[in-house]
Each structure stands twice: as C-alpha cells, then as structure tokens.
Design an enzyme around this catalytic site. Structure first.
Site, mmCIF file in Angstrom:
data_model
loop_
_atom_site.group_PDB
_atom_site.id
_atom_site.type_symbol
_atom_site.label_atom_id
_atom_site.label_comp_id
_atom_site.label_asym_id
_atom_site.label_seq_id
_atom_site.Cartn_x
_atom_site.Cartn_y
_atom_site.Cartn_z
ATOM 1 N N CYS A 33 131.710 53.567 76.541
ATOM 2 C CA CYS A 33 130.400 53.122 76.068
ATOM 3 C C CYS A 33 129.503 54.322 75.766
ATOM 4 O O CYS A 33 129.342 55.217 76.594
ATOM 5 C CB CYS A 33 129.755 52.236 77.127
ATOM 6 S SG CYS A 33 128.044 51.791 76.764
ATOM 7 N N CYS A 64 125.206 46.467 70.098
ATOM 8 C CA CYS A 64 124.803 46.058 71.442
ATOM 9 C C CYS A 64 125.468 46.912 72.506
ATOM 10 O O CYS A 64 124.901 47.134 73.561
ATOM 11 C CB CYS A 64 125.195 44.610 71.700
ATOM 12 S SG CYS A 64 124.080 43.467 70.935
ATOM 13 N N CYS A 71 119.066 41.133 70.959
ATOM 14 C CA CYS A 71 119.795 41.854 71.995
ATOM 15 C C CYS A 71 118.850 42.946 72.493
ATOM 16 O O CYS A 71 118.466 43.832 71.725
ATOM 17 C CB CYS A 71 121.065 42.445 71.376
ATOM 18 S SG CYS A 71 122.006 43.480 72.492
ATOM 19 N N CYS A 110 122.063 54.672 80.945
ATOM 20 C CA CYS A 110 122.764 53.812 81.896
ATOM 21 C C CYS A 110 123.530 54.702 82.854
ATOM 22 O O CYS A 110 124.084 55.720 82.458
ATOM 23 C CB CYS A 110 123.731 52.890 81.156
ATOM 24 S SG CYS A 110 124.547 51.678 82.221
ATOM 25 N N CYS A 170 130.678 53.811 82.152
ATOM 26 C CA CYS A 170 131.886 53.282 81.518
ATOM 27 C C CYS A 170 132.241 54.269 80.400
ATOM 28 O O CYS A 170 131.412 54.537 79.523
ATOM 29 C CB CYS A 170 131.654 51.887 80.947
ATOM 30 S SG CYS A 170 131.088 50.700 82.181
ATOM 31 N N GLU A 204 117.078 50.884 71.843
ATOM 32 C CA GLU A 204 117.267 50.063 70.653
ATOM 33 C C GLU A 204 117.190 48.580 70.960
ATOM 34 O O GLU A 204 117.449 48.140 72.084
ATOM 35 C CB GLU A 204 118.631 50.347 70.019
ATOM 36 C CG GLU A 204 118.674 51.715 69.384
ATOM 37 C CD GLU A 204 119.785 51.853 68.367
ATOM 38 O OE1 GLU A 204 120.068 52.991 67.981
ATOM 39 O OE2 GLU A 204 120.371 50.849 67.957
#
Ligand code: SAH
Length: 354
Positions: free
Chosen positions: A115, A332, A101, A108, A112, A88
C-alpha cells in the site's frame, strides 16, 4: 490543530455564539450541515456575524488539485491541511448511488507493504472536522455537478486506518449520520483488522457496514502482507467479525487485493472460501495496483476472473471492483499523487488562503 469549520460540536458552537439569540445556533448548524453553505452564504445571519464565523471557523481543507475522470464519474481531490499534511478524497458516481471515499489519517502506521500510504509512513490522525469536511465537500460537488446527485454513501477507505483514530472517526460518523443525514447502512468502515476497534464498533448504536482488508486467509501469508496480523491473528479477527455480525446484522465484506502468484492461487481461494462462507462475507476483489515500493504486480484480468469464478463455484459471493473504475478503486488504496496520471486534471488551483 486549531478548530476548523466542522470541528465544533453543537454545544461548542453555542459557546461560540454566546450573546446571540438562541435560534442562531440552529441557523448556523443547518447552514453548515443540511445546506452545506460557507458561513458567508448563510444569508439569514447578520453580515457581521457571518464574517466573524468565517474567521473563527476556517475550512480545514485547501484544494491542491481536483481531477475528474474523462466520463465525469470520478472526482479526486488532493487537499492540503493546516499543518501542510496532505490527504485525498474520491467521489464516485454509479448508476444507483454516489459514494465518497474519505481519509481518516494523514499517512498510516499499519505498514502493509503493497500500500502506497503504508509505504509513506504515518503523519497524524485527522480531526473530526477534517474528516467531516471531506464528506461535505463531496456532497457539494455531487449536488453541483452537471447532473445533480445526492451523496448517498461514504466509505472510510481512504488514507489511514480508521480504527487507529477511533474516537474522531466515530464522532465523524455520528455527525455524518445525524447532521448530514446519511443512513448507517450507507456508511462503511474499512479496517486492516484491529480487533479491539471491531469490538468497540459492535457496541455502538449505529449499525454501519464493516469491511475487512483480508488479503490472505492463512496466518503465515497474512503476517507478511498485513503486519498487524501478528498482533491480531485470523482466528481472533474472525471471532470479532462474527460478534459484529451477531450484534449488527450487517453484511460483512472482505477486501482482497489480488497479487500475482502470491494470493491468487487455488489454495488461496480455498482458504478464503472457508472463511467467507463461515461469516457469510461478500468478497471484493481488487487487482493490486503497482506502487513504487513493492516489487510484485497485480494479477492479470484472466487470473482475476478465474479467481472470482473459483470463489463462486465454492459458494462465495464475490465481485471484482474494476470494470470502469480500476484507477478509482485503486485511488482508495493508494491515495496520493503517483496515480494522478490516470485521471485528467480539470483544474489546478493554488492552496486557499486561510
Ligand atoms: N486501513 C484501512 C482503510 C484504507 S486502505 C484498511 O486497510 O482497510 C483501503 C483498501 O485499499 C484496503 O482494502 C487496502 O488493502 C487496499 N489497498 C491498499 N493498497 C492497495 C493497492 N496497491 N492495490 C489495491 N488495493 C490496495
């Protein structure tokens, strides 16, 4: 990935244009970067060459959905990539600037827990062209909107960890700076705290802004919230930040997603204040957005305001990234579909044929 429109360097483009007059390279380069045209629309090129370039350099991003907020100030794209991965990009208009952004990885690996991208795991690094094209598409949308605007800022704060894809991210930064023409002080790289990446950035010649997603200012809590802290604990992280400031004289910011009862206590503000004062960092507070894989909710608006006031009383420059853009800033941090509901889809299109 086969090369896409914004992958080739100028030298690689010259190779692709071997046999053409030398000035064609400049024409194509300025068409793609300064005027942000599709090769088909670079009208000073002969038709056959336009067609050949369109074929040799296909776009990397195919829009799956484009959503625009009710006030028109936020546009969010879900793109599908050549291999079916999706990422995105968000474009945000403010009174004084327009900021994109951008994502740096599909997924990823930093894990975390709070997230959404981290929960979904890692797919792959984005190519230079996939990163740069997000900036180009956002710049185009800003210029072509109902009120034409110039894309002024880019934050590398979308999906992925920029420092884990350092070489490509930095090549994209160079391209965005040198060829699209954004100044270094309008570019911000946001990291979970990969110390060697911060050190590499300190040695680069472009003084971009550094944002660190801190979220906790003691190692025990940060080990839990941001697992990479076990590898690069706070003292190492602060030392790298200090060296970055020394080298670049740029403002450092700490991102802090406020999690109810977890990192919004008085002791958290005290610890954060010590670190922020030491590094003269600006603190960006973001109320945590709920994600499917994380049980804890964000702090209430009252607790967010109280935390901010406490930091200010402790001599820290702190702002809340929320008022109009809660859903936007959230986007974001947790790029992908589940928060789509907060934005009204204006257009749904099938993936571009490639
Ligand atoms: N990996 C980089 C950049 C992407 S994350 C980094 O960690 O900085 C962008 C920002 O969104 C980070 O500050 C991240 O901690 C934050 N974020 C992630 N999930 C969030 C959530 N559920 N609510 C609010 N902010 C979140």
């Amino acid at each position: 990935m086969p090369p896409s429109r914004y992958d080739p360097s100028r030298a690689e483009l010259s190779e692709l244009l071997a046999g053409e007059p030398r000035y064609r390279v400049d024409q194509v380069w300025s068409g793609l970067y300064e005027r942000r045209l599709d090769p088909e629309d670079i009208t000073e090129l002969p038709k056959a060459l336009r067609a050949r370039l369109a074929e040799a350099l296909p776009p990397a991003l195919a829009p799956v959905t484009t959503s625009t907020s009710d006030d028109g100030d936020t546009v969010k794209w879900l793109w599908s990539l050549e291999d079916g991965a999706s990422i995105e990009t968000v474009l945000m208009h403010y009174a004084d600037r327009s900021t994109a952004c951008v994502s740096t990885q599909a997924g990823c690996a930093m894990a975390c827990g709070f997230c959404a991208t981290g929960q979904a795991g890692y797919e792959r690094n984005l190519t230079v062209g996939e990163i740069v094209e997000q900036a180009v598409r956002a710049a185009r949308a800003a210029a072509d909107g109902p009120t034409p605007r110039r894309l002024s800022n880019i934050v590398f704060m979308g999906m992925g960890e920029p420092m884990a894809n350092y070489d490509r991210v930095w090549a994209a930064v160079r391209r965005i700076h040198d060829d699209i023409g954004l100044s270094a002080r309008h570019l911000t790289i946001s990291t979970v705290g990969i110390v060697p990446g911060i050190r590499r950035m300190a040695a680069e010649d472009l003084p971009v802004n550094l944002a660190v997603s801190l979220h906790a200012a003691n190692d025990a809590l940060r080990d839990e919230l941001v697992p990479v802290n076990r590898r690069y604990p706070l003292e190492q992280l602060y030392a790298a930040c200090a060296d970055y400031l020394e080298a670049k004289h740029r403002r450092l910011s700490f991102e802090w997603a406020l999690i109810d009862g977890v990192n919004d206590r008085r002791s958290d503000a005290d610890e954060l204040a010590v670190a922020a004062r030491r590094l003269r960092a600006h603190v960006n507070l973001i109320p945590l957005n709920a994600t499917p894989g994380w049980p804890t909710t964000g702090s209430s608006p009252e607790r967010v305001a109280a935390f901010r006031d406490l930091l200010r009383a402790l001599g820290v420059n702190a702002t809340v990234r929320a008022n109009r853009g809660n859903e936007i800033d959230a986007a974001c941090g947790q790029l992908r579909a589940e928060h789509e509901v907060t934005l009204r889809p204006t257009r749904r299109v099938a993936a571009d044929p490639r």
